[in-house]
Design a protein around this motif. Structure first.
Motif, short mmCIF file in Angstrom:
data_model
loop_
_atom_site.label_atom_id
_atom_site.label_comp_id
_atom_site.label_asym_id
_atom_site.label_seq_id
_atom_site.Cartn_x
_atom_site.Cartn_y
_atom_site.Cartn_z
N GLU A 35 52.01 13.81 56.07
CA GLU A 35 51.86 15.25 56.33
C GLU A 35 50.39 15.62 56.39
O GLU A 35 49.95 16.41 57.24
CB GLU A 35 52.56 16.07 55.24
CG GLU A 35 54.07 15.89 55.22
CD GLU A 35 54.75 16.84 54.23
OE1 GLU A 35 54.36 18.02 54.16
OE2 GLU A 35 55.69 16.39 53.53
N ILE B 55 55.16 23.00 58.78
CA ILE B 55 55.40 21.58 58.55
C ILE B 55 56.68 21.43 57.75
O ILE B 55 56.91 22.16 56.79
CB ILE B 55 54.21 20.86 57.88
CG1 ILE B 55 54.48 19.35 57.85
CG2 ILE B 55 53.90 21.42 56.49
CD1 ILE B 55 53.23 18.49 57.81
N PRO C 23 59.41 18.49 56.00
CA PRO C 23 59.45 17.08 55.58
C PRO C 23 60.70 16.33 56.04
O PRO C 23 61.45 15.79 55.24
CB PRO C 23 59.36 17.18 54.05
CG PRO C 23 60.03 18.47 53.73
CD PRO C 23 59.71 19.40 54.88
N MET D 52 57.99 28.71 51.00
CA MET D 52 59.41 28.47 50.74
C MET D 52 60.27 29.73 50.87
O MET D 52 61.35 29.80 50.27
CB MET D 52 59.59 27.82 49.37
CG MET D 52 58.83 26.48 49.22
SD MET D 52 59.17 25.25 50.52
CE MET D 52 60.77 24.65 49.94
N GLY E 271 53.32 26.71 46.74
CA GLY E 271 53.18 25.75 45.64
C GLY E 271 51.80 25.16 45.54
O GLY E 271 50.79 25.87 45.63
N GLY E 272 51.77 23.85 45.37
CA GLY E 272 50.51 23.16 45.08
C GLY E 272 49.49 23.19 46.19
O GLY E 272 48.29 23.04 45.94
N GLY E 273 49.95 23.36 47.40
CA GLY E 273 49.02 23.58 48.50
C GLY E 273 48.27 22.35 48.98
O GLY E 273 47.18 22.48 49.54
N SER E 274 48.88 21.16 48.83
CA SER E 274 48.13 19.98 49.29
C SER E 274 47.99 19.97 50.81
O SER E 274 46.96 19.53 51.33
CB SER E 274 48.79 18.69 48.80
OG SER E 274 50.02 18.45 49.43
N ASN E 275 48.99 20.47 51.52
CA ASN E 275 48.84 20.58 52.98
C ASN E 275 47.80 21.63 53.36
O ASN E 275 47.03 21.44 54.31
CB ASN E 275 50.18 20.89 53.64
CG ASN E 275 51.01 19.65 53.87
OD1 ASN E 275 50.69 18.83 54.73
ND2 ASN E 275 52.07 19.49 53.09
N GLY F 49 54.28 24.57 53.13
CA GLY F 49 55.03 24.63 51.88
C GLY F 49 55.32 26.06 51.48
O GLY F 49 55.36 26.38 50.30
N LEU G 178 54.40 12.67 52.25
CA LEU G 178 53.32 13.64 52.05
C LEU G 178 51.98 13.09 52.55
O LEU G 178 51.17 13.84 53.12
CB LEU G 178 53.23 14.04 50.57
CG LEU G 178 52.38 15.28 50.26
CD1 LEU G 178 52.93 16.54 50.93
CD2 LEU G 178 52.29 15.50 48.75
C1 GAR Z 1 55.53 19.69 51.72
O1 GAR Z 1 56.17 18.45 51.60
C2 GAR Z 1 56.11 20.47 52.87
O2 GAR Z 1 56.46 19.68 53.98
C3 GAR Z 1 57.34 21.05 52.23
O3 GAR Z 1 56.94 21.44 50.95
C4 GAR Z 1 55.87 20.58 50.51
C5 GAR Z 1 54.72 21.46 50.10
O4 GAR Z 1 53.70 20.70 49.49
N1 GAR Z 1 57.84 22.16 52.99
C6 GAR Z 1 59.12 22.53 53.00
O5 GAR Z 1 59.99 21.96 52.39
C7 GAR Z 1 59.40 23.74 53.87
N2 GAR Z 1 60.79 24.09 53.80
P1 GAR Z 1 52.23 21.27 49.38
O6 GAR Z 1 52.33 22.65 48.73
O7 GAR Z 1 51.52 20.29 48.49
O8 GAR Z 1 51.64 21.34 50.76
#
Ligand code: GAR
Length: 196
Positions: A174, A108, A110, A90, A10-14, A88, A171
């Motif tokens: 995180e 990671i 949540p 999935m 997804g957005g990849g903020s981590n 993130g 977040l």
């Molecule tokens: C984060 O909150 C991560 O902990 C969660 O998805 C989000 C991704 O955000 N991960 C899960 O739920 C794994 N099953 P990001 O793309 O902004 O990092």
């Protein structure tokens, strides 16, 4: 430097928090950002930071996880990754994939593991009436959201919280926790970090 591949959906903020932490005297550097979705917003953020990216779309492999994983592993091996960070990402990974990165793959999640493995962690914490919630970084094993915990950060659950409000509070933590754990892990230190 240890070479780190980061897997996103997804957005990849981590991912951004990890990448931006890897400079100076940090023992690791990013070598690849890999996604199962060409539309993942994080890919552009990785490119903007000059990091190699790759996409292995899971959809053509519907129902055949081993075939998907056989493709997914290729860019990771080509990049020469020493450490794999799920950020993130999935897709559930099977033992066939996980065993290739035994002891060198992090995730990671949540929630305050072992609570709330799987999805919808924030809604589940609210439904349970928990006073505290948070996030965990753990070593990946073949069991979903299992494996040795390398760090946790806690947040309060506040009156009137919605799942989105709680997710946003988690977040922020995180983005502190994952870089802190990766720095220690890349230096060979697996003692857990507890952030407050
Ligand atoms: C984060 O909150 C991560 O902990 C969660 O998805 C989000 C991704 O955000 N991960 C899960 O739920 C794994 N099953 P990001 O793309 O902004 O990092």
């Amino acid at each position: 430097h240890k070479r780190v591949a980061i897997l996103i959906s997804g957005g990849g903020s981590n991912m951004v928090a990890l990448v931006d932490s890897m400079s100076g005297d940090h023992p690791a550097r990013p070598c690849l950002v890999l996604s199962n979705d060409a539309g993942a917003g994080g890919l552009e953020k990785a490119r903007a930071r000059g990091i190699a990216t790759a996409v292995v779309d899971h959809r053509p492999f519907a129902g055949d996880r081993p075939a998907f994983e056989a493709e997914l592993v290729k860019p990771i091996l080509e990049a020469g990754a020493d450490i794999v960070c799920l950020a993130g990402f999935m897709r559930v990974l099977t033992d066939g994939f996980v065993s290739q990165f035994q002891g060198r793959m992090l995730n990671i999640h949540p929630s305050l593991l072992p609570k709330y493995k799987g999805l919808h962690t924030h809604a589940r914490a609210l439904e349970a009436g928990d006073a505290e919630h948070g996030c965990s970084v753990h070593e990946v094993t073949a069991r979903l959201d299992d494996g040795p915990i390398l760090g946790q950060a806690r947040v309060p659950v506040l009156p009137g919280d919605t799942p989105d409000a709680l997710a946003a509070r988690v977040l922020v933590q995180e983005h502190r926790l994952y870089p802190a754990v990766l720095r220690k892990f890349a230096a060979g230190d697996r003692t857990p970090i507890i952030l407050t």
